[in-house]
Scaffold this motif. Structure first.
Motif, short mmCIF file in Angstrom:
data_model
loop_
_atom_site.label_atom_id
_atom_site.label_comp_id
_atom_site.label_asym_id
_atom_site.label_seq_id
_atom_site.Cartn_x
_atom_site.Cartn_y
_atom_site.Cartn_z
N GLU A 100 -54.32 -42.56 25.20
CA GLU A 100 -53.10 -42.03 25.74
C GLU A 100 -52.27 -43.14 26.35
OE1 GLU A 100 -53.80 -39.78 29.67
OE2 GLU A 100 -55.78 -39.75 28.71
N THR A 101 -51.00 -43.11 26.04
CA THR A 101 -50.03 -44.07 26.54
C THR A 101 -48.85 -43.29 27.12
OG1 THR A 101 -48.65 -45.97 25.94
CG2 THR A 101 -48.90 -44.26 24.28
N GLY A 102 -47.89 -43.99 27.69
CA GLY A 102 -46.72 -43.28 28.22
C GLY A 102 -46.29 -43.84 29.56
N MET A 103 -45.92 -42.94 30.47
CA MET A 103 -45.42 -43.34 31.78
C MET A 103 -46.04 -42.44 32.85
SD MET A 103 -43.06 -45.83 31.43
CE MET A 103 -42.09 -45.70 32.94
N ARG A 119 -43.95 -52.63 33.80
CA ARG A 119 -45.07 -52.95 32.91
C ARG A 119 -45.47 -51.74 32.08
NH1 ARG A 119 -46.66 -57.25 30.98
NH2 ARG A 119 -48.89 -56.95 31.33
N GLN A 120 -45.38 -50.57 32.66
CA GLN A 120 -45.70 -49.35 31.91
C GLN A 120 -44.75 -49.18 30.72
OE1 GLN A 120 -46.36 -45.70 34.05
NE2 GLN A 120 -47.18 -46.76 35.84
N ARG A 143 -46.59 -38.24 33.54
CA ARG A 143 -46.75 -37.64 34.86
C ARG A 143 -45.57 -38.00 35.73
NH1 ARG A 143 -52.16 -37.43 38.77
NH2 ARG A 143 -51.31 -35.83 40.17
N GLU A 144 -44.77 -36.99 36.03
CA GLU A 144 -43.58 -37.13 36.88
C GLU A 144 -42.64 -38.20 36.33
OE1 GLU A 144 -44.57 -37.48 41.01
OE2 GLU A 144 -45.85 -35.70 40.99
N ASP A 151 -36.35 -41.74 27.77
CA ASP A 151 -35.53 -42.95 27.63
C ASP A 151 -36.22 -43.98 26.75
OD1 ASP A 151 -33.22 -44.63 28.39
OD2 ASP A 151 -34.73 -45.83 29.41
N VAL A 152 -37.52 -44.20 26.94
CA VAL A 152 -38.25 -45.17 26.12
C VAL A 152 -38.33 -44.69 24.67
CG1 VAL A 152 -40.45 -46.35 25.77
CG2 VAL A 152 -39.57 -46.03 28.09
N LEU A 153 -38.58 -43.42 24.47
CA LEU A 153 -38.64 -42.89 23.10
C LEU A 153 -37.30 -43.05 22.39
CD1 LEU A 153 -40.78 -39.68 23.66
CD2 LEU A 153 -41.44 -41.67 22.31
#
Length: 266
Positions: A100-103, A119-120, A143-144, A151-153
């Motif tokens: 799992e990746t993301g923010m 960095r995330q 998460r939150e 925005d990253v997508l």
């Protein structure tokens, strides 16, 4: 043990964190799961050691598949060696997703060693690229961080298949994901009576974009909230979800399994 409900596929679990160490442990967990109707599970990594373990465990039992990545809170560990190792693991046939990746904007400042948002974002972008290069689904931890993840997508361009694991947002985010064609995976939190926004969001997700998961050993569904979770607990979540979406539990089980097999290429 819940009353069996089948077919079910646990779209996201952590067998190592559940206590599995070797072949016998994994088989015993999947035997318990199968007795409850859970026919397969995707065991997910959150660091490099877990990624190696998950990829190996997926070869021990035909009911187990793997996903590999560094959790966003561990983004500082995405150095050159880790990237090369994840790229190697991602090509293995029983590794069916990048995740799992993301923010995660909940833990920075609360957890020692947690990667900062910058960095995330860098790590998330790298994993998006890896998903595109391997042609495997991208499994997102959010998460939150709704606005930041979207925005990253947008900035990187989403891969063909995107899964929001353990979806915890409200109806607005659910609509955005559904409209984009992304997949939403729901965990035991949907059974929590105080999860009003999440339950409203769940009702908006069409069957072909809906997965179910345990995220074991975390997020054990009601009425066992707070107790250790395992893939065999998945029927509790599915029966709670069936009430929310006003469909028979058996139909939710069948549809979510069809979606899992299509999304993961099982």
């Amino acid at each position: 043990m819940p009353e069996a409900l089948t077919p079910l596929i646990d779209a996201h679990t952590h067998l190592d964190a559940c206590g599995a160490r070797d072949v016998d442990d994994v088989r015993a967990m999947l035997d318990r799961a199968e007795a409850a109707g859970v026919l397969a599970a995707v065991t997910v990594a959150d660091d490099l050691d877990a990624a190696r373990w998950a990829a190996e465990a997926a070869t021990w039992d035909p009911r187990v598949y793997a996903a590999v990545a560094l959790h966003p809170t561990r983004a500082d560990a995405l150095i050159e060696f880790a990237r090369a190792e994840l790229e190697r693991l991602a090509t293995q046939p029983r590794v069916v997703a990048i995740g799992e990746t993301g923010m995660d904007l909940y833990w920075p400042g609360k957890l020692d060693g947690c990667a900062d948002p910058g960095r995330q974002r860098e790590s998330f972008a790298w994993h998006i690229d890896l998903a595109k290069r391997t042609g495997k689904p991208l499994m997102i931890h959010n998460r939150e961080a709704d606005a930041e993840v979207l925005d990253v997508l947008r900035a990187e361009g989403a891969p063909e298949t995107v899964i929001f694991h353990c979806f915890s947002s409200g109806p607005q985010m659910a609509r955005a994901c559904v409209d984009a064609g992304w997949v939403i995976s729901l965990s035991g939190t949907v059974s929590f009576k105080n999860a009003t926004d999440l339950r409203a969001a769940a009702a908006l997700v069409p069957p072909e974009q809906l997965l179910v998961e345990t995220d074991a050993p975390f997020l054990t569904p009601h009425p066992f909230r707070g107790a250790p979770n395992e893939p065999y607990c998945l029927p509790y979540t599915v029966r709670a979800l069936a009430e929310v979406v006003d469909r028979p539990a058996q139909l939710v089980a069948e549809q979510s399994s069809q979606t899992a097999r299509r999304v993961y290429g099982l």
